[in-house]
Motif scaffolding. Structure first.
Motif, PDB file in Angstrom:
ATOM      1  N   MET A 193       0.716  -1.230  -0.045  1.00 20.16           N
ATOM      2  CA  MET A 193      -0.015   0.075   0.095  1.00 20.16           C
ATOM      3  C   MET A 193       0.840   1.144  -0.027  1.00 20.16           C
ATOM      4  O   MET A 193       1.899   1.398   0.779  1.00 20.16           O
ATOM      5  CB  MET A 193      -0.795  -0.094   1.118  1.00 20.16           C
ATOM      6  CG  MET A 193      -1.903   1.202   1.161  1.00 20.16           C
ATOM      7  SD  MET A 193      -3.046   0.975   2.516  1.00 20.16           S
ATOM      8  CE  MET A 193      -2.417   1.324   3.827  1.00 20.16           C
ATOM      9  N   PHE A 194       0.606   2.180  -0.896  1.00 23.61           N
ATOM     10  CA  PHE A 194       1.215   3.389  -0.756  1.00 23.61           C
ATOM     11  C   PHE A 194       0.322   4.407  -0.292  1.00 23.61           C
ATOM     12  O   PHE A 194      -0.772   4.270  -0.301  1.00 23.61           O
ATOM     13  CB  PHE A 194       1.572   3.711  -2.197  1.00 23.61           C
ATOM     14  CG  PHE A 194       2.461   2.527  -3.068  1.00 23.61           C
ATOM     15  CD1 PHE A 194       3.746   2.238  -2.645  1.00 23.61           C
ATOM     16  CD2 PHE A 194       1.704   1.754  -3.807  1.00 23.61           C
ATOM     17  CE1 PHE A 194       4.398   1.416  -2.976  1.00 23.61           C
ATOM     18  CE2 PHE A 194       2.345   0.796  -4.475  1.00 23.61           C
ATOM     19  CZ  PHE A 194       3.874   0.243  -3.977  1.00 23.61           C
ATOM     20  N   ASP A 195       0.982   5.782  -0.100  1.00 25.68           N
ATOM     21  CA  ASP A 195       0.175   6.741   0.435  1.00 25.68           C
ATOM     22  C   ASP A 195      -0.714   7.266  -0.639  1.00 25.68           C
ATOM     23  O   ASP A 195      -1.730   8.021  -0.471  1.00 25.68           O
ATOM     24  CB  ASP A 195       1.126   7.967   0.734  1.00 25.68           C
ATOM     25  CG  ASP A 195       2.186   7.715   1.887  1.00 25.68           C
ATOM     26  OD1 ASP A 195       1.608   6.916   2.710  1.00 25.68           O
ATOM     27  OD2 ASP A 195       3.072   8.401   2.341  1.00 25.68           O
ATOM     28  N   VAL A 196      -0.307   7.199  -1.960  1.00 27.07           N
ATOM     29  CA  VAL A 196      -1.352   7.689  -2.998  1.00 27.07           C
ATOM     30  C   VAL A 196      -1.175   6.539  -3.954  1.00 27.07           C
ATOM     31  O   VAL A 196      -0.288   6.051  -4.289  1.00 27.07           O
ATOM     32  CB  VAL A 196      -0.774   8.864  -3.673  1.00 27.07           C
ATOM     33  CG1 VAL A 196      -1.531   9.242  -4.740  1.00 27.07           C
ATOM     34  CG2 VAL A 196      -0.714   9.992  -2.499  1.00 27.07           C
ATOM     35  N   GLU A 197      -2.602   6.070  -4.180  1.00 23.80           N
ATOM     36  CA  GLU A 197      -2.497   5.153  -5.271  1.00 23.80           C
ATOM     37  C   GLU A 197      -3.583   5.474  -6.336  1.00 23.80           C
ATOM     38  O   GLU A 197      -4.539   6.028  -6.232  1.00 23.80           O
ATOM     39  CB  GLU A 197      -3.145   3.684  -4.754  1.00 23.80           C
ATOM     40  CG  GLU A 197      -2.045   2.939  -3.741  1.00 23.80           C
ATOM     41  CD  GLU A 197      -2.624   1.742  -3.152  1.00 23.80           C
ATOM     42  OE1 GLU A 197      -3.244   0.978  -3.824  1.00 23.80           O
ATOM     43  OE2 GLU A 197      -2.017   1.252  -1.921  1.00 23.80           O
ATOM     44  N   PRO A 198      -3.211   5.169  -7.737  1.00 20.60           N
ATOM     45  CA  PRO A 198      -1.866   4.726  -8.364  1.00 20.60           C
ATOM     46  C   PRO A 198      -0.727   5.568  -7.909  1.00 20.60           C
ATOM     47  O   PRO A 198      -0.973   6.742  -8.064  1.00 20.60           O
ATOM     48  CB  PRO A 198      -2.414   4.301  -9.660  1.00 20.60           C
ATOM     49  CG  PRO A 198      -3.405   5.291 -10.063  1.00 20.60           C
ATOM     50  CD  PRO A 198      -4.010   5.388  -8.762  1.00 20.60           C
ATOM     51  N   LEU A 199       0.261   5.061  -7.947  1.00 22.06           N
ATOM     52  CA  LEU A 199       1.532   5.830  -7.852  1.00 22.06           C
ATOM     53  C   LEU A 199       1.524   6.864  -8.977  1.00 22.06           C
ATOM     54  O   LEU A 199       1.194   6.374 -10.007  1.00 22.06           O
ATOM     55  CB  LEU A 199       2.777   4.916  -7.899  1.00 22.06           C
ATOM     56  CG  LEU A 199       3.170   4.337  -6.658  1.00 22.06           C
ATOM     57  CD1 LEU A 199       4.401   3.484  -6.959  1.00 22.06           C
ATOM     58  CD2 LEU A 199       3.502   5.402  -5.346  1.00 22.06           C
ATOM     59  N   PRO A 200       1.853   8.047  -8.719  1.00 25.41           N
ATOM     60  CA  PRO A 200       2.043   9.151  -9.593  1.00 25.41           C
ATOM     61  C   PRO A 200       3.106   8.698 -10.966  1.00 25.41           C
ATOM     62  O   PRO A 200       4.051   8.028 -10.380  1.00 25.41           O
ATOM     63  CB  PRO A 200       2.332  10.293  -9.206  1.00 25.41           C
ATOM     64  CG  PRO A 200       2.051  10.318  -7.447  1.00 25.41           C
ATOM     65  CD  PRO A 200       2.173   8.615  -7.389  1.00 25.41           C
ATOM     66  N   ALA A 201       2.967   9.193 -12.229  1.00 24.96           N
ATOM     67  CA  ALA A 201       3.703   8.827 -13.047  1.00 24.96           C
ATOM     68  C   ALA A 201       5.150   8.880 -12.963  1.00 24.96           C
ATOM     69  O   ALA A 201       5.977   8.227 -13.414  1.00 24.96           O
ATOM     70  CB  ALA A 201       3.501   9.597 -14.427  1.00 24.96           C
TER      71      ALA A 201
END
Length: 57
Positions: free
Chosen positions: A1-9
């Motif tokens: 899990m990431f802070d923002v999903e999906p990960l920015p480009a």
């Protein structure tokens, strides 16, 4: 899990040479499926009997 999903480009992890990212599969086990489907059946039976359990909100 990431802070923002999906990960920015432009996120550095998208180009990390030795990174292996997998989908959310950590929960997949025989016991977790047994619990999940067992609770689903319990929820349906309770709802049909007019006494729902695990209500949201």
């Amino acid at each position: 899990m990431f802070d923002v999903e999906p990960l920015p480009a432009g996120h550095p992890m998208r180009s990390a040479p030795r990174l292996l990212a997998t989908p959310h599969l950590g929960y997949v086990s025989r016991e977790n499926y047994r619990t999940y489907y067992g609770q689903a059946v319990e929820d349906i039976q309770a709802y049909l009997s007019g006494a729902p359990v695990r209500c949201l909100g």
